[in-house]
Design an enzyme around this catalytic site. Structure first.
Site, short mmCIF file in Angstrom:
data_model
loop_
_atom_site.label_atom_id
_atom_site.label_comp_id
_atom_site.label_asym_id
_atom_site.label_seq_id
_atom_site.Cartn_x
_atom_site.Cartn_y
_atom_site.Cartn_z
N ASP A 1 -4.22 -8.52 -5.30
CA ASP A 1 -3.70 -7.22 -4.85
C ASP A 1 -2.37 -7.40 -4.13
OD1 ASP A 1 -6.10 -6.09 -5.69
OD2 ASP A 1 -6.97 -6.05 -3.68
N HIS B 1 -9.15 -12.08 -7.55
CA HIS B 1 -10.46 -11.46 -7.79
C HIS B 1 -10.46 -10.68 -9.10
CE1 HIS B 1 -8.25 -8.50 -5.34
NE2 HIS B 1 -8.98 -7.57 -5.91
N HIS C 1 -6.60 -10.87 -10.70
CA HIS C 1 -5.38 -10.39 -10.05
C HIS C 1 -5.40 -10.68 -8.55
CE1 HIS C 1 -8.24 -7.11 -9.36
NE2 HIS C 1 -7.46 -6.71 -8.36
N ARG D 1 -12.55 0.59 -0.06
CA ARG D 1 -11.70 -0.58 0.21
C ARG D 1 -10.67 -0.28 1.30
NH1 ARG D 1 -7.84 -2.99 -4.44
NH2 ARG D 1 -6.23 -1.95 -3.27
C1 SIN Z 1 -10.36 -4.46 -6.61
O1 SIN Z 1 -9.75 -5.05 -7.49
O2 SIN Z 1 -9.91 -4.28 -5.49
C2 SIN Z 1 -11.75 -3.95 -6.91
C3 SIN Z 1 -12.79 -4.99 -6.71
C4 SIN Z 1 -14.15 -4.49 -7.07
O3 SIN Z 1 -14.31 -3.29 -7.33
O4 SIN Z 1 -15.08 -5.28 -7.08
#
Ligand code: SIN
Length: 281
Positions: A100, A257, A98, A272
């Site tokens: 973000d 990612h 995906h 994050r």
């Molecule tokens: C995310 O998709 O922002 C999470 C990435 C992760 O936890 O490695």
């Protein structure tokens, strides 16, 4: 003083060394890191020991922080979204390719993800280079994509009826989110020009892209599914193995990612911070 080092990964991304993000960076060091981010779209740091305040201070050097409207924040730090999986959970957040915030009219620039608690094994994150994926398309496909626009939505993931919210235990982490915040769908070009690098980027993703503007669902999926298979090839992917003190900073416009969910029965906690972005063309 030791110079900052930039070591390109085997796949996309580069590892930045000789830097301590708990300290305020000089203008020179910051501009070296900023250039590496523009060049690689994905940078990693190792062996960092930063507090939430230092995480926020580093993020603010890059621009405004996006307060995530879906994620539960870290206690006392509304700027930091908590990405957590408990031992009893079976689903995780981000467990599929995906981008973000592609569902926003001005998608977020990127996110700075700090490892806080890691499982003994597993829990890697994969990143795919969407500029390289675009460049490797054949000319006929590039011509076909030229001028097309894709519709992106958050409703099926974060909205009131979303499976992610109701059926998955990762959805527990979304309990504070207001379903009405799953805003109207937005449209972006299927191929954008990256605002920093000027490179062409394949800007569609399996999680949030729901169709091609003006096309039927069937025709949209016939176009999109092979593009997804193309972009997920190993040759465009870096798999990042987290260690205590690791930080990943990815550009949402340049990468996909995927957080691997292969550590059942263990806890994983990440912090994050996401940076505000701009309209894409
Ligand atoms: C995310 O998709 O922002 C999470 C990435 C992760 O936890 O490695």
């Amino acid at each position: 003083m030791t110079q900052i080092s930039i070591a390109p990964c085997n796949g996309p991304g580069a590892e930045i060394g000789n830097v301590d993000l708990s300290q305020e960076l000089s203008e020179e060091d910051f501009s070296t890191i900023r250039q590496a981010f523009a060049d690689h779209g994905l940078i990693f740091f190792r062996d960092q020991n930063i507090t939430p305040e230092q995480h926020i201070a580093f993020a603010k050097r890059w621009g405004d922080i996006n307060i995530n409207r879906f994620f539960t924040p870290v206690d006392g730090y509304p700027e930091i979204a908590e990405v957590r999986k408990e031992p009893n959970q079976t689903t995780n957040i981000g467990g599929g390719w995906h981008t973000d915030h592609s569902y926003d009219a001005e998608p977020a620039t990127g996110s700075i993800l700090v490892a806080r608690e890691l499982p003994p094994q597993g829990g890697d994150t994969m990143f795919a280079d969407m500029a390289a994926a675009h460049d490797a398309l054949d000319d006929e496909t590039k011509d076909k994509l030229d001028g097309l626009e894709a519709i992106h939505s958050s409703k099926h993931i974060f909205g009131g009826e979303a499976a992610y919210r109701s059926e998955s235990d990762a959805g527990e982490r979304l309990q504070n989110a207001n379903a009405a915040d799953a805003l109207d769908d937005v449209v972006h070009p299927v191929v954008i020009t990256h605002p920093l690098s000027g490179r062409k980027i394949l800007y569609v993703n399996a999680a949030f892209t729901v169709g091609i503007r003006g096309w039927s669902q069937e025709d949209s999926m016939k176009l999109l599914m092979p593009l997804y298979a193309h972009a997920a090839q190993n040759r465009f992917v870096t798999r990042f193995e987290w260690q205590p003190g690791s930080i990943a900073f990815w550009d949402n416009r340049a990468t996909w990612h995927y957080a691997l969910n292969d550590y059942q029965g263990e806890r994983r906690v990440m912090h994050r911070i996401t940076l505000e972005g701009c309209a894409l063309h």
